[in-house]
Write an enzyme that holds these catalytic residues in place. Structure first.
Site, PDB file in Angstrom:
ATOM      1  N   ASP A  73      36.636  30.317  65.403  1.00 39.77           N
ATOM      2  CA  ASP A  73      35.444  29.136  65.486  1.00 39.77           C
ATOM      3  C   ASP A  73      35.474  28.664  63.875  1.00 39.77           C
ATOM      4  O   ASP A  73      35.612  29.642  62.800  1.00 39.77           O
ATOM      5  CB  ASP A  73      34.097  29.677  65.815  1.00 39.77           C
ATOM      6  CG  ASP A  73      34.138  29.670  67.400  1.00 39.77           C
ATOM      7  OD1 ASP A  73      35.086  28.958  68.059  1.00 39.77           O
ATOM      8  OD2 ASP A  73      33.155  30.493  68.135  1.00 39.77           O
ATOM      9  N   ASP A  89      36.511  24.336  72.300  1.00 33.67           N
ATOM     10  CA  ASP A  89      35.181  24.269  72.581  1.00 33.67           C
ATOM     11  C   ASP A  89      34.701  22.997  72.809  1.00 33.67           C
ATOM     12  O   ASP A  89      34.184  22.641  74.081  1.00 33.67           O
ATOM     13  CB  ASP A  89      34.137  25.036  71.737  1.00 33.67           C
ATOM     14  CG  ASP A  89      34.496  26.412  71.526  1.00 33.67           C
ATOM     15  OD1 ASP A  89      35.005  27.162  72.521  1.00 33.67           O
ATOM     16  OD2 ASP A  89      34.304  26.994  70.550  1.00 33.67           O
TER      17      ASP A  89
END
Length: 158
Positions: free
Chosen positions: A117, A135
């Site tokens: 991330d 995501d």
């Protein structure tokens, strides 16, 4: 419609994996680079859990097996829905976004054991949990799917 969905899937998966590779190769773990002061940073994080760190504290071996199996089941289920409902354009588009995102994060889980991330949005001291392109694809796909289901339900009432 299939002619546009396969390139969409491929481009999203490529962008997701390319951005993750760039971050892994140019950032130290937990390094932050300010992009828009007071709003947006790039921050390299490895997320062992799911959204918002869900199950991050679970035993690593069980967590890895759980997420791999759940992701495979989810990809298969959404692919089946895409196959069945491919004529519904917005729904097929939504499913493609969701599958592309799921595959992007699945690749990380298989090869790294965690998800990369790096997109870090914040206001003052409040930070939205860091996320990635995969995501984003899943989130946008779910939003379009809800819109499609809402519109379809309204048209059934008429």
């Amino acid at each position: 419609m299939k002619k546009t969905l396969i390139p969409l899937f491929t481009v999203l998966l490529f962008i997701d994996q390319a951005t993750k590779i760039i971050v892994k190769n140019t950032f130290m773990l937990h390094e932050t680079r300010e992009v828009i002061p007071g709003f947006f940073n790039l921050t390299y994080i490895l997320n062992p859990g799911a959204a918002f760190g869900f199950l991050a504290r679970m035993n690593e071996n069980y967590r890895q097996l759980f997420f791999v199996l759940i992701t495979l089941i989810a990809i298969a289920a959404v692919a089946y829905l895409l196959y069945k409902e491919h004529s519904m354009k917005l729904r097929a588009f939504s499913y493609t976004l969701i599958i592309a995102g799921a595959v992007g994060n699945f690749i990380d889980r298989v090869y790294i054991g965690k998800v990369v991330d790096f997109l870090d949005f914040y206001v003052s001291d409040y930070h939205w949990p860091a996320f990635n392109v995969a995501d984003s694809a899943i989130s946008v796909g779910v939003c379009f799917l809800m819109l499609d289901l809402f519109l379809h339900k309204r048209s059934e009432k008429k």
